[in-house]
Design a protein around this motif. Structure first.
Motif, PDB file in Angstrom:
ATOM      1  N   GLU A 105       8.798  72.378  -5.276  1.00 55.16           N
ATOM      2  CA  GLU A 105       8.694  70.923  -5.183  1.00 55.16           C
ATOM      3  C   GLU A 105      10.013  70.298  -4.731  1.00 55.16           C
ATOM      4  OE1 GLU A 105       7.384  69.453  -8.932  1.00 55.16           O
ATOM      5  OE2 GLU A 105       5.613  70.740  -9.003  1.00 55.16           O
ATOM      6  N   GLN A 106      11.136  70.934  -5.127  1.00 53.18           N
ATOM      7  CA  GLN A 106      12.456  70.415  -4.782  1.00 53.18           C
ATOM      8  C   GLN A 106      13.333  71.567  -4.291  1.00 53.18           C
ATOM      9  OE1 GLN A 106      13.535  67.101  -5.488  1.00 53.18           O
ATOM     10  NE2 GLN A 106      11.645  66.445  -6.472  1.00 53.18           N
ATOM     11  N   VAL A 107      14.261  71.257  -3.406  1.00 52.61           N
ATOM     12  CA  VAL A 107      15.257  72.231  -2.969  1.00 52.61           C
ATOM     13  C   VAL A 107      16.640  71.696  -3.312  1.00 52.61           C
ATOM     14  CG1 VAL A 107      16.434  73.246  -0.971  1.00 52.61           C
ATOM     15  CG2 VAL A 107      13.943  73.331  -1.127  1.00 52.61           C
ATOM     16  N   ILE A 108      17.428  72.516  -4.002  1.00 50.38           N
ATOM     17  CA  ILE A 108      18.831  72.197  -4.235  1.00 50.38           C
ATOM     18  C   ILE A 108      19.647  73.179  -3.404  1.00 50.38           C
ATOM     19  CG2 ILE A 108      20.722  72.210  -5.904  1.00 50.38           C
ATOM     20  CD1 ILE A 108      18.828  71.221  -8.016  1.00 50.38           C
ATOM     21  N   HIS A 109      20.355  72.642  -2.420  1.00 51.73           N
ATOM     22  CA  HIS A 109      21.117  73.491  -1.509  1.00 51.73           C
ATOM     23  C   HIS A 109      22.607  73.391  -1.814  1.00 51.73           C
ATOM     24  CE1 HIS A 109      22.107  75.757   2.053  1.00 51.73           C
ATOM     25  NE2 HIS A 109      22.941  74.807   2.430  1.00 51.73           N
ATOM     26  N   ILE A 110      23.217  74.521  -2.153  1.00 50.08           N
ATOM     27  CA  ILE A 110      24.646  74.571  -2.448  1.00 50.08           C
ATOM     28  C   ILE A 110      25.384  74.909  -1.164  1.00 50.08           C
ATOM     29  CG2 ILE A 110      26.441  75.688  -3.816  1.00 50.08           C
ATOM     30  CD1 ILE A 110      24.320  76.177  -5.963  1.00 50.08           C
ATOM     31  N   CYS A 111      26.141  73.941  -0.690  1.00 46.01           N
ATOM     32  CA  CYS A 111      26.768  74.027   0.623  1.00 46.01           C
ATOM     33  C   CYS A 111      28.261  74.296   0.498  1.00 46.01           C
ATOM     34  CB  CYS A 111      26.542  72.698   1.354  1.00 46.01           C
ATOM     35  SG  CYS A 111      26.815  72.764   3.123  1.00 46.01           S
ATOM     36  N   MET A 112      28.820  74.955   1.518  1.00 46.57           N
ATOM     37  CA  MET A 112      30.252  75.184   1.569  1.00 46.57           C
ATOM     38  C   MET A 112      30.988  73.840   1.575  1.00 46.57           C
ATOM     39  SD  MET A 112      32.355  77.609   4.236  1.00 46.57           S
ATOM     40  CE  MET A 112      32.069  76.617   5.700  1.00 46.57           C
ATOM     41  N   ALA A 113      32.220  73.852   1.101  1.00 46.88           N
ATOM     42  CA  ALA A 113      33.020  72.628   1.018  1.00 46.88           C
ATOM     43  C   ALA A 113      32.984  71.842   2.323  1.00 46.88           C
ATOM     44  CB  ALA A 113      34.465  72.979   0.658  1.00 46.88           C
ATOM     45  N   GLU A 114      32.825  70.549   2.206  1.00 47.03           N
ATOM     46  CA  GLU A 114      32.702  69.674   3.379  1.00 47.03           C
ATOM     47  C   GLU A 114      33.867  69.842   4.348  1.00 47.03           C
ATOM     48  OE1 GLU A 114      32.345  64.879   4.371  1.00 47.03           O
ATOM     49  OE2 GLU A 114      32.550  65.570   2.300  1.00 47.03           O
TER      50      GLU A 114
END
Length: 203
Positions: A105-114
């Motif tokens: 239902e939801q996606v939490i995406h952990i992204c590399m530092a901006e």
């Protein structure tokens, strides 16, 4: 008296099993190949990964599947070689999020530092297409990013509240610091992460 045949009961049970089997999970946790999580870890903790790319003079290669750390190190030992990392395109992020929303239902995406590249911007741009994709800047990269991802897996076992999970990552990323020591600045310079004056100074 209603008589129900055995095969009819079996069909109903199969339909129920199929229905439950198609139920979406609440949250899908995703990350990027620069988190350095192994395939075995990704499978064990049910984390989905999108790959970065490695650009060389010979072309662009998919991180992990087409180019490993060992390949890169060996390549850079050759005089005059360079490598640079490249984030997935906005369209690739969109397709990645869409695929994972088929099962969650939801996606939490952990992204590399901006500040470490273009991935955060592209992932955020792609997430604008959806109301249930949350892109989080982990503030680090490499093993620090991997540690935060695994910590989020643990937290996901305690709560499925998206806002709680986002707040938890913001808190935890303040206490994780990673660094590395390189024998030479060549790799950073060739990847555009180190200026020529700094390269000369380090040498």
């Amino acid at each position: 008296v209603v008589v129900v045949r055995e095969e009819e009961v079996a069909n109903v049970e199969n339909d129920i099993a199929l229905f439950h089997g198609n139920e979406k999970k609440k949250i899908c946790l995703t990350t990027e190949s620069v988190s350095d999580l192994s395939e075995e870890m990704l499978r064990r903790y049910d984390v989905k990964m999108i790959s970065y790319y490695v650009r060389t003079e010979e072309g662009r290669f998919c991180d992990v599947t087409e180019m490993s750390s060992e390949n890169i190190s060996e390549y850079l030992r050759q005089p005059g070689r360079y490598v640079a990392s490249d984030a997935p395109s906005v369209e690739e992020y969109e397709a990645f999020f869409e695929k994972n929303l088929e099962d969650a239902e939801q996606v939490i995406h952990i992204c590399m530092a901006e500040k470490s590249g273009r991935g955060y911007y592209r992932a955020k741009k792609a997430a604008e297409r959806f109301t249930n994709v949350h892109v989080l800047d982990c503030g680090t990269t490499s093993c620090g990013m991997g540690l935060l991802t695994l910590d989020m897996v643990r937290m996901l076992g305690k709560t499925e509240d998206v806002e709680e999970l986002k707040a938890y990552l913001e808190l935890k990323k303040q206490v994780i610091r990673t660094s590395c020591v390189l024998a030479t600045p060549e790799r950073l310079y060739s990847g555009g992460q180190c200026s020529k004056p700094l390269k000369i100074l380090c040498e």
